[in-house]
Write an enzyme that holds these catalytic residues in place. Sequence first.
Site, mmCIF file in Angstrom:
data_model
loop_
_atom_site.group_PDB
_atom_site.id
_atom_site.type_symbol
_atom_site.label_atom_id
_atom_site.label_comp_id
_atom_site.label_asym_id
_atom_site.label_seq_id
_atom_site.Cartn_x
_atom_site.Cartn_y
_atom_site.Cartn_z
ATOM 1 N N PHE A 77 9.298 56.418 7.219
ATOM 2 C CA PHE A 77 10.316 55.838 6.334
ATOM 3 C C PHE A 77 9.605 55.437 5.050
ATOM 4 C CE2 PHE A 77 12.750 52.461 4.376
ATOM 5 C CZ PHE A 77 14.039 52.964 4.417
ATOM 6 N N ASP A 123 1.406 54.692 2.304
ATOM 7 C CA ASP A 123 2.544 53.800 2.147
ATOM 8 C C ASP A 123 2.221 52.522 2.904
ATOM 9 O OD1 ASP A 123 4.904 52.370 2.436
ATOM 10 O OD2 ASP A 123 6.150 54.122 2.830
ATOM 11 N N LYS A 125 7.210 44.556 -0.666
ATOM 12 C CA LYS A 125 7.575 43.554 0.335
ATOM 13 C C LYS A 125 6.813 42.247 0.159
ATOM 14 C CE LYS A 125 9.513 46.559 3.926
ATOM 15 N NZ LYS A 125 10.890 46.030 3.928
#
Length: 403
Positions: free
Chosen positions: A129, A214, A243
């Site tokens: 993802f 990532d 985040k």
Amino acid sequence: MITPVLPTYARADLEFERGEGPYLITAKGERYLDFGAGIAVNAFGHAHPRLVAALTEQAQKVWHTSNIYRIPGQEKLARMLVEATFADTVFFTNSGAEALECAIKMARKYHAAGGAPERYELITMEGAFHGRTLATIAAGGQKKYLEGFGPAMPGFPQVPFGDLKALEAAIGPATAGILIEPIQGEGGIRVIPNEMLRAIRALCDKKGILLVLDEVQTGVGRTGKLFAHELAGIAPDIMGVAKALGGGFPVGACLATEAAARGMVAGTHGSTFGGNPLAMAVASAVMEMALDENFLPHVNMLGLKLRQKLAMLADQYPRVIEAVRGEGLMLGIKCRITNTDLVAALREEKMLTVGAGDNVVRLLPPLNIEEGHLDEAMEKLGRACAKLDAGLADEAALAGAKS
């Protein structure tokens, strides 16, 4: 309730008025222990006084100027990130998806600048993802996110998760690099073993391609290292983060070596809001706390204790819990029951968690929690598992009676 908000989220019927540390509090005063942290975002919990002060102080000065002008906060934060990582240069964004967009463009531009524009593909792994833009859903390759949006953007061949032979076989004349998460978050807290990460790094060097990581969910201390790739003793060429970097304020960053960023000259990329003064003030405060010498040892200690407690719970309720996986305070409970049942049972106990692929429930608490919060979480987990296990026993007894 009819709402003008686009109905793209299957939201829980729950809302919060305020937060205090690892707790979210409703308007009625109900306190929920937050072991989701806004999906690994609120690294220092809710309303941390240092972050509130950083935002408030900057808000009284200047909010936005655009990147037409120099932004001192960008210089400060970029220097902190460069000094703490493999990187030589940083581009600031508003989100993880944007950080990955920058990383994808950078990897392609690297080869174009070197005279090989045909090298544009980034090999990814199944279950990944990387965001919700057209490029990042193509990179993730998951049908549920791609369906209905037309042909997937080309350039993202996929291989099975953890299959090194398939990864090497997929490398061809069009390959620009390999794009992976060291630990798949949405994919179910699936960890790429350290020896495999080292082999992938060596493969990239051998083939003259880039390693793009990532670390949007794994970064800024979540795994017990500042960034998860450090567990394997390697470094990427390009890395996307977000985040936890803003501690709750929207911010992301694309980090790279000078060599990997060789094609990103003036005019090749940009952002109106990316790296604005408010974001830089908060993210700088987050990084100052994350770089404190006591921070990562604290994450590692509590991560180990939580994992040990979860292993004991799995032994106690084998019909509910199949396995525990992850690193640091990025842990996943692989369920034998439907994972949404455990999420719901915990919510009844006033504990918030996050579901994931592979039938996993993610535990992503604030990284500054204390042992008392672990004890409270385990009490809630124990009660939830006991109720679910009793339900399974009742079902088994009923089935036996019918037979």
